[in-house]
Design a protein around this motif. Structure first.
Motif, PDB file in Angstrom:
ATOM      1  N   SER A 161       0.826  -1.213   0.000  1.00 62.87           N
ATOM      2  CA  SER A 161       0.000   0.000   0.000  1.00 62.87           C
ATOM      3  C   SER A 161       0.859   1.262   0.000  1.00 62.87           C
ATOM      4  O   SER A 161       0.544   2.254  -0.663  1.00 62.87           O
ATOM      5  N   TYR A 162       1.969   1.218   0.729  1.00 61.28           N
ATOM      6  CA  TYR A 162       2.861   2.377   0.866  1.00 61.28           C
ATOM      7  C   TYR A 162       3.617   2.673  -0.421  1.00 61.28           C
ATOM      8  O   TYR A 162       3.709   3.819  -0.864  1.00 61.28           O
ATOM      9  N   LEU A 163       4.149   1.627  -1.062  1.00 63.83           N
ATOM     10  CA  LEU A 163       4.989   1.808  -2.238  1.00 63.83           C
ATOM     11  C   LEU A 163       4.248   1.646  -3.562  1.00 63.83           C
ATOM     12  O   LEU A 163       4.658   2.219  -4.573  1.00 63.83           O
ATOM     13  N   GLY A 164       3.172   0.834  -3.577  1.00 63.68           N
ATOM     14  CA  GLY A 164       2.553   0.435  -4.832  1.00 63.68           C
ATOM     15  C   GLY A 164       3.169  -0.855  -5.340  1.00 63.68           C
ATOM     16  O   GLY A 164       4.270  -1.232  -4.936  1.00 63.68           O
ATOM     17  N   ILE A 165       2.468  -1.529  -6.232  1.00 63.23           N
ATOM     18  CA  ILE A 165       2.903  -2.850  -6.711  1.00 63.23           C
ATOM     19  C   ILE A 165       4.298  -2.803  -7.342  1.00 63.23           C
ATOM     20  O   ILE A 165       5.179  -3.593  -7.019  1.00 63.23           O
ATOM     21  N   ALA A 166       4.518  -1.861  -8.276  1.00 59.11           N
ATOM     22  CA  ALA A 166       5.786  -1.832  -9.006  1.00 59.11           C
ATOM     23  C   ALA A 166       6.956  -1.489  -8.085  1.00 59.11           C
ATOM     24  O   ALA A 166       8.005  -2.147  -8.125  1.00 59.11           O
ATOM     25  N   GLN A 167       6.797  -0.443  -7.252  1.00 62.11           N
ATOM     26  CA  GLN A 167       7.887  -0.087  -6.348  1.00 62.11           C
ATOM     27  C   GLN A 167       8.140  -1.178  -5.315  1.00 62.11           C
ATOM     28  O   GLN A 167       9.279  -1.384  -4.894  1.00 62.11           O
ATOM     29  N   PHE A 168       7.074  -1.868  -4.903  1.00 60.41           N
ATOM     30  CA  PHE A 168       7.277  -2.984  -3.976  1.00 60.41           C
ATOM     31  C   PHE A 168       8.102  -4.078  -4.645  1.00 60.41           C
ATOM     32  O   PHE A 168       8.945  -4.715  -4.001  1.00 60.41           O
ATOM     33  N   GLY A 169       7.860  -4.316  -5.934  1.00 60.37           N
ATOM     34  CA  GLY A 169       8.666  -5.289  -6.671  1.00 60.37           C
ATOM     35  C   GLY A 169      10.133  -4.896  -6.695  1.00 60.37           C
ATOM     36  O   GLY A 169      11.022  -5.735  -6.527  1.00 60.37           O
ATOM     37  N   VAL A 170      10.403  -3.587  -6.865  1.00 56.54           N
ATOM     38  CA  VAL A 170      11.786  -3.092  -6.828  1.00 56.54           C
ATOM     39  C   VAL A 170      12.386  -3.303  -5.444  1.00 56.54           C
ATOM     40  O   VAL A 170      13.524  -3.763  -5.297  1.00 56.54           O
TER      41      VAL A 170
END
Length: 440
Positions: free
Chosen positions: A40-49
């Motif tokens: 929720s904090y980063l978003g799907i793509a940034q969480f993947g990073v």
């Protein structure tokens, strides 16, 4: 072999399991609660990073040339032979050697971090190159300091106090959960802030464990000293562990890199969530198997083969429960994930089934690897690990590009590469234990 020594060893083993159940249970809950908050904090793509960055950070521990595992075995062996002075010398040399390695790695990375294109490595343009570089620099700096402080986990294993390692993980995960939650309600996602939080939590846990350990074992307090007579045995055992660790690195931690490069970082989130769910089984099995490493070392050097056989027999019975747990979890996985992450987050059942198979093979292998590690008989494990390392990436590319298996192909490749160990490690254990192995 005095019977009371074997009884005390068994009682201590059971105490470590009880302590680990409590500490690791809370730790796992905290870890699970952190995942949806991070997404929720980063978003799907940034969480993947971020998930991929954690993988890169984990590579640092593999540059210790196996010193940590060699230290665990040598200290356990010295204490089994009632040689605490010898144990302290090994500890002093290990800390000194790792300090030099960590400093050299930090200087090398400080230079290379400005040469590498981090956007290319993470296959994303969503995060600016400067921000990515800063996040990686912060994370790696923390990891390298922890690389040195983290030797404490090997020492806790050596004195058969592995439950305290779980206590350190509890400290780390609870701290990370609290701070990530506070970040999520106070502003937009920042991978740099997350690097500070995670690094502080990881380092804080091991500093806490170090204080506990050296208050109890003051006679093992290290001094800054490199002694060739102790470095050489550490490295002779450690280099074999290092090669095994390097192979494990390729098999276990390149999956996210492969998925990022082949499919994009957004696909790492599905992989990460499914693996995180099945880590429940891995954690539970580790609670039972991890305390045995140094207990096996103690028993092996005291020639208490019957105790080793009894423990192996118990491990094989528990493995039946592991398989049953994996089948149940695989059936319930879509439902659990819909509640845990949200109904909009979908996962393929084929990926769930393949991850379950991967965990089944890895837990089977660990039953025998822990015993062989404790005995220092790692030659066969070394060969099978190298074979797995060589096979893993080509198999993944074959299954993805030619058979169109998608993310599941990467997982299946890792599983197939571990088949060598699944067959040969049990055979090595039976050969090592000799006649008594027939009782397993």
């Amino acid at each position: 072999m005095p019977e009371n020594v074997a009884v005390d060893r068994t009682h201590n083993y059971l105490r470590q399991i009880k302590g680990s159940v409590l500490y690791k249970g809370v730790s796992v809950v905290a870890s699970f609660l952190t995942i949806p908050i991070m997404i929720s904090y980063l978003g799907i793509a940034q969480f993947g990073v971020w998930s991929t960055l954690l993988t890169i950070m984990s590579w640092v521990v593999f540059f210790d040339l196996g010193v940590g595992n060699g230290l665990r075995n040598k200290v356990a062996e010295s204490l089994a032979k009632d040689l605490p002075g010898e144990a302290r010398n090994y500890i002093s040399s290990a800390y000194s050697l790792i300090a030099f390695i960590a400093l050299a790695l930090w200087l090398l990375f400080a230079i290379l971090s400005y040469v590498v294109s981090w956007q290319s490595i993470f296959n994303t343009s969503l995060i600016a190159e400067k921000e990515l570089r800063s996040a990686v620099q912060i994370a790696i700096t923390f990891m390298l300091v922890n690389f040195w402080v983290g030797l404490i986990t090997a020492l806790l294993g050596a004195v058969q106090k592995s439950a305290l390692v779980s206590l350190g993980q509890l400290f780390t995960n609870v701290f990370a959960l609290i701070v990530v939650y506070l970040l999520s309600v106070s502003g937009e996602g920042s991978i740099i802030k997350l690097s500070w939080v995670y690094g502080s939590a990881l380092l804080g846990g091991n500093v806490f464990l170090s204080v506990l350990f050296y208050r109890r074992y003051k006679y093992l307090m290290p001094v800054f000293r490199l002694c060739r007579d102790h470095v050489t045995p550490l490295l002779s055992v450690g280099v074999q562990f290092f090669i095994i660790q390097l192979a494990v690195l390729v098999v276990f931690t390149t999956d996210k890199i492969l998925i990022t490069q082949l499919f994009g970082p957004e696909h790492v989130a599905e992989y990460e969530v499914v693996f995180k769910l099945f880590s429940i089984i891995t954690f539970v099995h580790a609670l039972v198997s991890s305390p045995l490493w140094s207990a096996y070392t103690d028993a092996y050097h005291r020639k208490d083969t019957l105790w080793i056989v009894r423990m192996l027999r118990m491990q094989l019975k528990l493995y039946c429960g592991v398989v049953a747990g994996l089948l149940v979890l695989a059936c319930l996985a879509p439902f659990i994930i819909s509640i845990w992450i949200g109904r909009d987050f979908s996962v393929s059942f084929s990926l769930v089934a393949l991850v379950a198979l991967f965990v089944a093979v890895t837990t089977w292998n660990s039953i025998f690897a822990v015993m062989l590690n404790g005995a220092g008989a790692v030659r066969v494990q070394l060969y099978t690990a190298v074979a797995a390392m060589i096979a893993n990436i080509p198999l993944a590319l074959l299954l993805v590009k030619f058979f169109g298996m998608g993310v599941g192909g990467v997982v299946l490749a890792a599983t197939l590469s571990l088949i060598f160990s699944a067959v040969l490690l049990p055979l090595q254990v039976f050969r090592l234990l000799g006649r008594e192995a027939k009782q397993v």
